[in-house]
Scaffold this motif. Structure first.
Motif, short mmCIF file in Angstrom:
data_model
loop_
_atom_site.label_atom_id
_atom_site.label_comp_id
_atom_site.label_asym_id
_atom_site.label_seq_id
_atom_site.Cartn_x
_atom_site.Cartn_y
_atom_site.Cartn_z
N THR A 1 52.88 31.26 50.15
CA THR A 1 53.47 31.21 48.80
C THR A 1 53.17 32.50 48.06
O THR A 1 54.07 33.14 47.51
CB THR A 1 52.88 30.01 48.03
OG1 THR A 1 53.24 28.82 48.72
CG2 THR A 1 53.42 29.94 46.62
N VAL A 2 51.90 32.91 48.08
CA VAL A 2 51.51 34.15 47.37
C VAL A 2 52.15 35.36 48.04
O VAL A 2 52.72 36.23 47.37
CB VAL A 2 49.97 34.29 47.35
CG1 VAL A 2 49.57 35.61 46.72
CG2 VAL A 2 49.33 33.14 46.61
N ASN B 1 55.89 35.63 47.46
CA ASN B 1 56.23 35.78 46.05
C ASN B 1 56.26 37.25 45.62
O ASN B 1 56.94 37.61 44.67
CB ASN B 1 55.24 35.01 45.19
CG ASN B 1 55.84 34.61 43.87
OD1 ASN B 1 56.88 33.96 43.84
ND2 ASN B 1 55.23 35.03 42.79
N ILE B 2 55.50 38.08 46.35
CA ILE B 2 55.45 39.52 46.02
C ILE B 2 56.85 40.13 46.12
O ILE B 2 57.21 41.01 45.35
CB ILE B 2 54.46 40.24 46.97
CG1 ILE B 2 53.05 39.68 46.75
CG2 ILE B 2 54.47 41.73 46.74
CD1 ILE B 2 52.03 40.17 47.73
N ARG C 1 59.55 39.02 45.18
CA ARG C 1 60.32 38.78 43.96
C ARG C 1 60.31 40.00 43.03
O ARG C 1 61.22 40.20 42.24
CB ARG C 1 59.73 37.59 43.21
CG ARG C 1 60.72 36.87 42.35
CD ARG C 1 60.02 35.82 41.56
NE ARG C 1 58.82 36.38 40.93
CZ ARG C 1 58.11 35.75 40.02
NH1 ARG C 1 58.44 34.55 39.66
NH2 ARG C 1 57.03 36.31 39.48
N TYR D 1 45.88 41.62 48.23
CA TYR D 1 45.56 40.42 47.46
C TYR D 1 44.64 40.78 46.28
O TYR D 1 44.85 40.35 45.15
CB TYR D 1 44.90 39.43 48.42
CG TYR D 1 44.08 38.32 47.83
CD1 TYR D 1 44.66 37.09 47.53
CD2 TYR D 1 42.71 38.47 47.63
CE1 TYR D 1 43.89 36.07 47.03
CE2 TYR D 1 41.95 37.44 47.13
CZ TYR D 1 42.55 36.24 46.82
OH TYR D 1 41.78 35.22 46.32
N LEU E 1 46.44 42.91 43.63
CA LEU E 1 47.26 42.04 42.77
C LEU E 1 46.43 41.46 41.63
O LEU E 1 46.91 41.30 40.50
CB LEU E 1 47.81 40.88 43.59
CG LEU E 1 49.22 41.00 44.14
CD1 LEU E 1 49.53 39.80 45.01
CD2 LEU E 1 50.25 41.11 43.04
N LYS E 2 45.17 41.12 41.96
CA LYS E 2 44.27 40.53 40.96
C LYS E 2 43.91 41.54 39.89
O LYS E 2 43.64 41.18 38.74
CB LYS E 2 42.97 40.09 41.64
CG LYS E 2 42.89 38.64 42.02
CD LYS E 2 41.45 38.41 42.51
CE LYS E 2 41.22 37.00 42.91
NZ LYS E 2 39.85 36.82 43.42
N PHE F 1 45.68 43.92 38.57
CA PHE F 1 46.71 44.32 37.62
C PHE F 1 46.78 43.31 36.48
O PHE F 1 46.77 42.11 36.71
CB PHE F 1 48.07 44.42 38.32
CG PHE F 1 48.31 45.77 38.94
CD1 PHE F 1 47.68 46.11 40.12
CD2 PHE F 1 49.14 46.70 38.33
CE1 PHE F 1 47.86 47.35 40.69
CE2 PHE F 1 49.33 47.94 38.89
CZ PHE F 1 48.70 48.27 40.07
N PRO G 1 48.55 41.17 33.30
CA PRO G 1 49.85 40.50 33.28
C PRO G 1 51.01 41.45 32.97
O PRO G 1 52.06 41.36 33.58
CB PRO G 1 49.71 39.46 32.18
CG PRO G 1 48.26 39.21 32.08
CD PRO G 1 47.58 40.49 32.43
N HIS G 2 50.81 42.34 32.03
CA HIS G 2 51.90 43.27 31.65
C HIS G 2 51.33 44.68 31.52
O HIS G 2 50.24 44.88 31.01
CB HIS G 2 52.52 42.87 30.32
CG HIS G 2 53.18 41.53 30.38
ND1 HIS G 2 54.45 41.36 30.87
CD2 HIS G 2 52.74 40.31 30.03
CE1 HIS G 2 54.76 40.09 30.83
NE2 HIS G 2 53.74 39.42 30.32
N GLU H 1 55.96 43.56 34.63
CA GLU H 1 54.98 42.54 34.95
C GLU H 1 53.99 43.12 35.97
O GLU H 1 54.36 43.97 36.78
CB GLU H 1 55.67 41.31 35.51
CG GLU H 1 56.42 40.55 34.44
CD GLU H 1 56.96 39.22 34.93
OE1 GLU H 1 56.77 38.89 36.10
OE2 GLU H 1 57.57 38.51 34.10
N PRO I 1 52.57 42.09 38.83
CA PRO I 1 52.92 42.12 40.25
C PRO I 1 54.00 43.14 40.58
O PRO I 1 53.98 43.76 41.64
CB PRO I 1 53.42 40.69 40.52
CG PRO I 1 52.78 39.85 39.48
CD PRO I 1 52.67 40.71 38.27
N MET J 1 33.36 38.19 38.32
CA MET J 1 34.00 39.23 39.12
C MET J 1 33.24 40.55 39.03
O MET J 1 33.20 41.32 39.98
CB MET J 1 35.45 39.41 38.66
CG MET J 1 36.35 38.34 39.21
SD MET J 1 38.01 38.45 38.56
CE MET J 1 38.65 39.83 39.46
#
Lengths: 482, 155
Positions: free
Chosen positions: A177-178, A181-182, A184, A317, A320-321, A323, A325-326, A331, A333, A399
């Motif tokens: 799924t992840v 989705n990239i 997209r 992976y 992606l974490k 970045f 949200p905007h 966006e 991703p 983190m």
């Protein structure tokens, strides 16, 4: 051979076929028979004169391509065996793998070898690619060999990604799924690509059918085509001589000396593979390298902590974490995919970007780029692996704490790399490695955000390179004027 | 060829160019006629879900009571229904970051995506983590008989 060992056979064959020479063997006769029809002598001559360059590098680097191909052959054989039991389908995919591993004699072994060989193939492929990069074997006239190898690397990643979903278990479902989705985030075509890839809006059994077709038909056909091209180019041009020399100081005959060494090494690889598959049938148990079947995929069950892709996708992976949200009106991703896309394009075009190696001169900046890339990937992978997190504690480790532990490991690795390079190989060019380590220090130890740390390091490295170029040019001008 | 082009040759070369152009166009048209059916074939058909409101089954309702949340399919989409004290709300269960199925943490009263640690409040708004958009909300109607109906109309 047999005819020489057995004089009676020799004499009888001489009587029947007097035209054959006295010392001629059965294989010689076969070769003559083929040669009369297909004119193979030039090919045999070419192969018997083929040499492997010796005398400058450690010879081990030359075996890695062959080892990768060996693991691919193991994948083909075990993959065909798995196909005889595997049934793609909502009610059968998971069940057939379960049946295979629990009921079918040695089914567990075939699946274990297939999984281990996949990971070992990727390890040897990465070592092969990075050694080619460090030794500048991509320089003219071997640019197309590099690009074909790069495409084989992408196809191998495709094999790993598509094969991961086929057992139809929970972990694979969410990782896919992840992962899908990239797509997209691709401009304009993103949604269309996502639907074509998944066979619908979401990951479903239709996705499994598509991935199955890709894994067992499309990718193998493409892989065989590109490996054919890759090998043809290598056979035609031979292996790259050391930088700055048209011909290697010494050589080893490819047939039989190098080919036999290759075979012996393949045998050793098979032994290692068998030992790993028997003693660790479900992998070493580290995240991203573990193929316990677990629970069946259920789209209505929530994801659970610790969902991770295979280890070779962990850096993406983790990126992606990192970045937000905007950013810059895009966006997170989308921007992340853009950055990854640029890095992949640079990697593919290295033979043309590295102008010094292009002119057959040493290019220390690109050796440094290779090491910087390794450290960049190491840091992200360690963070993706949650190295330093306390899994037993009630509270999740922050983190920042994970980043600090990973930073120390990466810095230690970086220090070893720099020391070995400067003492053993006399390297003096460390700007990009330094920038990679600076980003690690800023993010992991000081707590600056990953992207800002990256930007600061990138800008400083760019300034350092410009200053270096300026001084080198003015130095060259001074040398010309005097 | 170009060096020897004269006024006499011109009609011949332009005719050749025209034929080449026709050949080129027909090759492109032929490729398109092969590619188009394949592209259409690969594009999946639109989902044909029931589309209407979804009644929670008895199993789903009891799960909601026990765990304070349940994930159900509504018009082919995953929807998380959350029960907090006297309020029941429903959101798309697909994280807006990378599409993982979210879960509910009763202790912290947040909807949580374990894939990249995205957190949403009980209005679907992003609290922390990388999700770029809030979760879309679904309408929840309690029936007089106690049944729960989830519908796609945004609340």
């Amino acid at each position: 051979m047999q005819s020489i060992d057995n004089p009676t056979v020799e004499s009888s064959s001489q009587k029947k076929e007097p035209e054959r020479g006295a010392g001629e063997t059965a294989s010689g006769a076969l070769r003559a028979w083929l040669d009369r029809r297909y004119q193979l002598t030039p090919l045999f001559d070419f192969l018997s004169h083929k040499q492997v360059p010796l005398g400058v590098h450690w010879m081990g680097w030359y075996y890695l391509g062959g080892i990768t191909m060996f693991f691919f052959m193991v994948q083909v054989v075990t993959g065909v065996l798995l196909l005889m039991y595997y049934q793609p389908g909502e009610a059968t995919a998971y069940e057939s793998i379960h049946f295979l591993t629990t009921k079918v004699p040695f089914g567990w072994l075939i699946r274990s070898i297939h999984s281990w060989s996949a990971h070992l193939m990727i390890i040897s492929l990465l070592l092969h690619m990075f050694s080619t990069m460090m030794l500048k074997a991509y320089r003219p006239p071997r640019e197309v060999t590099w690009v074909s190898g790069y495409l084989l690397f992408l196809l191998t990643m495709g094999f790993g990604f598509s094969g991961y979903l086929l057992p139809w278990n929970k972990l694979a479902y969410f990782a896919t799924t992840v992962g899908t989705n990239i797509v997209r985030s691709v401009p304009v075509l993103g949604n269309w690509l996502l639907e074509v890839l998944r066979g619908g809006q979401d990951v479903s059994i239709n996705t499994l059918y598509r991935f199955f077709a890709a894994h067992v038909v499309i990718l193998p056909l493409a892989f065989v085509a590109f490996i054919g091209l890759h090998l043809l180019l290598i056979q035609r041009q031979g292996m790259a001589p050391p930088l700055g020399e048209k011909v290697a100081p010494r050589g080893m005959r490819f047939f039989p000396s190098f080919a036999l060494r290759d075979l012996l090494l393949w045998l050793a690889c098979l032994m290692v593979l068998a030992a790993l598959a028997v003693f660790l049938p479900y992998g070493p148990g580290i995240p991203g390298m573990d193929w316990e079947l677990g629970d069946k995929a259920d789209p209505l069950a929530p994801a659970y902590p610790g969902i991770k892709p295979e280890w070779y996708f962990l850096w993406e992976y983790q990126l992606l974490k990192e970045f937000p949200p905007h950013l810059f009106g895009l966006e997170g991703p989308q921007l992340c995919l853009f950055v990854i896309g640029i890095l992949f394009v640079i990697w593919a075009l290295i033979p043309w970007i590295d102008r010094r190696a292009y002119r057959d001169k040493p290019s220390p900046a690109f050796s440094d780029l290779g090491w910087a890339a390794i450290l960049f990937l190491t840091y992200l992978t360690l963070m993706g692996w949650d190295v330093g997190a306390h899994h037993d504690a009630e509270q999740l480790t922050s983190m920042q704490e994970v980043a600090r532990v990973c930073a120390w490991w990466t810095l230690a690795a970086g220090a070893v790399v720099i020391l070995v390079r400067s003492w053993r190989f006399g390297h003096r060019w460390f700007i990009l490695t330094g920038a990679a380590l600076l980003q690690v220090i800023l993010h992991g130890l000081i707590g600056v955000s990953y992207l800002l740390a990256g930007l600061i390091s990138f800008v400083l490295a760019a300034i350092a390179i410009l200053v270096l170029l300026y001084f080198r040019r003015s130095g060259a001008d001074a040398a010309i004027s005097t | 060829m170009e060096e020897h082009t004269t006024t006499v040759d011109k009609p011949a070369t332009s005719r050749r160019h025209f034929i080449d152009l026709l050949l080129g166009v027909s090759v492109v048209a032929w490729l398109a006629s092969v590619a188009y059916p394949i592209i259409r074939y690969l594009k999946p058909l639109p989902q044909t879900g029931s589309g209407g409101p979804t009644h929670l089954t008895r199993d789903e309702a009891s799960k909601l009571e026990q765990k304070q949340f349940v994930i159900v399919p509504v018009s082919g989409q995953r929807v998380i229904v959350v029960n907090v004290q006297d309020r029941t709300c429903a959101f798309s269960a697909k994280c807006t970051h990378e599409g993982c199925t979210v879960t509910y943490l009763p202790g912290q009263s947040v909807i949580w995506c374990p894939c990249h640690d995205g957190r949403f409040d009980l209005n679907g708004r992003v609290l922390s983590g990388p999700p770029p958009r809030p979760l879309s909300q679904y309408a929840v109607n309690r029936q007089p008989d106690g049944g729960i109906v989830i519908s796609e109309e945004r609340a």
